[in-house]
Design a protein around this motif. Structure first.
Motif, PDB file in Angstrom:
ATOM      1  N   LEU A 200       0.835  -1.194   0.000  1.00 22.91           N
ATOM      2  CA  LEU A 200       0.000   0.000   0.000  1.00 22.91           C
ATOM      3  C   LEU A 200       0.872   1.248   0.000  1.00 22.91           C
ATOM      4  O   LEU A 200       1.874   1.321   0.718  1.00 22.91           O
TER       5      LEU A 200
ATOM      6  N   ILE B 114      -5.496  -3.081  -3.951  1.00 21.37           N
ATOM      7  CA  ILE B 114      -4.902  -1.739  -4.047  1.00 21.37           C
ATOM      8  C   ILE B 114      -5.896  -0.780  -4.706  1.00 21.37           C
ATOM      9  O   ILE B 114      -6.141   0.332  -4.216  1.00 21.37           O
TER      10      ILE B 114
ATOM     11  N   GLU C 155      -6.723   1.747  -1.706  1.00 19.36           N
ATOM     12  CA  GLU C 155      -5.605   2.686  -1.582  1.00 19.36           C
ATOM     13  C   GLU C 155      -6.047   4.139  -1.745  1.00 19.36           C
ATOM     14  O   GLU C 155      -5.478   5.052  -1.135  1.00 19.36           O
TER      15      GLU C 155
END
Length: 426
Positions: free
Chosen positions: A185, A351, A355
């Motif tokens: 991340l 992700i 994210e």
């Protein structure tokens, strides 16, 4: 594929030449040659290439961005006429490139500079490339130095540190639930300056402070990466894997103890093993043999230490993998577990879900390639993207089941330091 020619560049055959020059005729620092407009760089320990001007440019995007760029390069190199009196990797026709991390959004780019100056192993050369005719050799005197950044201010990017810790905790919970083994991340910082940033300023600082890293700039993306994604040189392939990090204190005795702690850390060794396995598996279809050391070494950088492993192999010289270029290999390796996670597909989907930002070309391949397919691509870490007076800095951390959100945030802060310090005006 998009048009290989930027607007305003006429189509035509590339013509050029590479000539050897005495190393003493160049500045000690090749970065001193760069003009403010359209500089390109790939340097480590004073060696590498710098360039400027645009003889040709290819922009690609989407899931086929690597394949489209590789096709364009093979066609461009096959049609070009570049007389090369040096005949070393990095001479003759050379492009520098930077690719998007994800399939969408964003562009990837290859640039053939009008002028490229290289230095390696006690030899130096200049390559000039034009359309239909080779330009004259340039003056190799240092250019006017860059101005220091003024009015530098920092702010959180897509989310605050506290919000990012919540995202990390979410990822740890998903790993604990068995959805995946590891995810990388990232977070960003946004910098603004009083005037457009001259990217040569941070490049000089990074090259000086982090000489063991590869300092680069391609189309607004700059940084100093410690991680060589892949090198191809006359059939020999090398990939340096970094995963597992600890921050340095500045006290040599204490740092030696921390290095030993890192080398024994089950969390960091687990993260590192995932990354090494990812690289070895991705290279296997292209190599007739691969060598994977059983134990990583500790790479010491000014701000952090990493667990590191150099994976090597020999490119196949037969069947459908014959002639795999360094760009083909970079495409096969991206995204590795070191920047995506394990399993890669699941990690990349996570992700995109949590994210909360567009990585752009952060954590993706950046480097150079010659007409023979030799070259070097690193992973665009310890990096930033400059657009006038706005700069986005990036840092990422590998999250596994035992990760602590507060510790991961501290690690990300440490990884911001190289570029953050390079933007100071002192």
């Amino acid at each position: 594929m998009t048009s290989p020619h930027a607007p305003g560049l006429p189509a035509g055959r590339l013509v050029g030449r590479t000539v050897e020059v005495p190393p003493a005729s160049l500045p000690t620092d090749l970065l001193d040659l760069l003009p403010a407009a359209e500089p390109l760089a790939w340097l480590r320990r004073g060696e590498g290439v710098v360039g400027w001007g645009v003889a040709a440019r290819c922009v690609t995007h989407g899931p086929d961005r690597f394949a489209d760029a590789a096709d364009w390069w093979r066609e461009t190199a096959a049609a070009a006429e570049v007389a090369d009196e040096v005949r070393e990797p990095g001479t003759g026709l050379v492009c520098l490139g930077s690719f998007g991390f994800a399939d969408e959004p964003g562009d990837s780019v290859l640039v053939v500079p009008e002028v490229l100056v290289g230095s390696r192993g006690g030899r130096a050369w200049v390559t000039v490339v034009g359309r239909e005719a080779a330009p004259d050799l340039p003056d190799l005197a240092p250019t006017t130095p860059p101005d220091a950044p003024r009015g530098v201010t920092f702010a959180d990017g897509a989310m605050s540190g506290a919000a990012w810790e919540v995202v990390v905790a979410d990822a740890v919970a998903r790993i604990g639930a068995g959805e995946l083994e590891k995810v990388v991340l990232a977070r960003d910082l946004v910098v603004t300056t009083d005037a457009p940033l001259d990217v040569r300023w941070p490049l000089r600082r990074l090259a000086s402070d982090y000489e063991m890293c590869w300092t680069f700039h391609v189309d607004g993306l700059f940084g100093a990466t410690p991680e060589l994604l892949v090198r191809r040189e006359r059939g020999l392939v090398t990939s340096r894997v970094l995963a597992g990090t600890i921050r340095r204190t500045g006290d040599d005795a204490r740092d030696a103890g921390l290095a030993g702690q890192l080398a024994r850390s089950s969390k960091d060794l687990e993260e590192h093993e995932y990354a090494v396995r990812s690289v070895a598996d991705s290279l296997a279809p292209y190599c007739s043999s691969t060598n994977v050391p059983e134990v990583p070494f500790v790479l010491h950088l000014p701000n952090v230490m990493h667990l590191a492993t150099d994976v090597t192999g020999v490119v196949h010289d037969h069947h459908d993998a014959a002639g795999a270029s360094v760009l083909d290999l970079a495409a096969a390796l991206h995204p590795s577990a070191a920047v995506g996670g394990t399993p890669t597909k699941v990690a990349v989907e996570l992700i995109e879900e949590i994210e909360g930002m567009d990585r752009g070309r952060y954590a993706a391949p950046v480097g150079w390639m010659d007409a023979h397919g030799d070259g070097e691509f690193g992973i665009a870490l310890r990096s930033a993207h400059v657009d006038g007076d706005r700069v986005r800095l990036f840092a990422g951390c590998g999250i596994v089941a035992s990760s602590d959100p507060a510790s991961e945030l501290a690690e990300a802060q440490a990884k911001f330091l190289p570029v953050r310090d390079s933007l100071s005006g002192d």
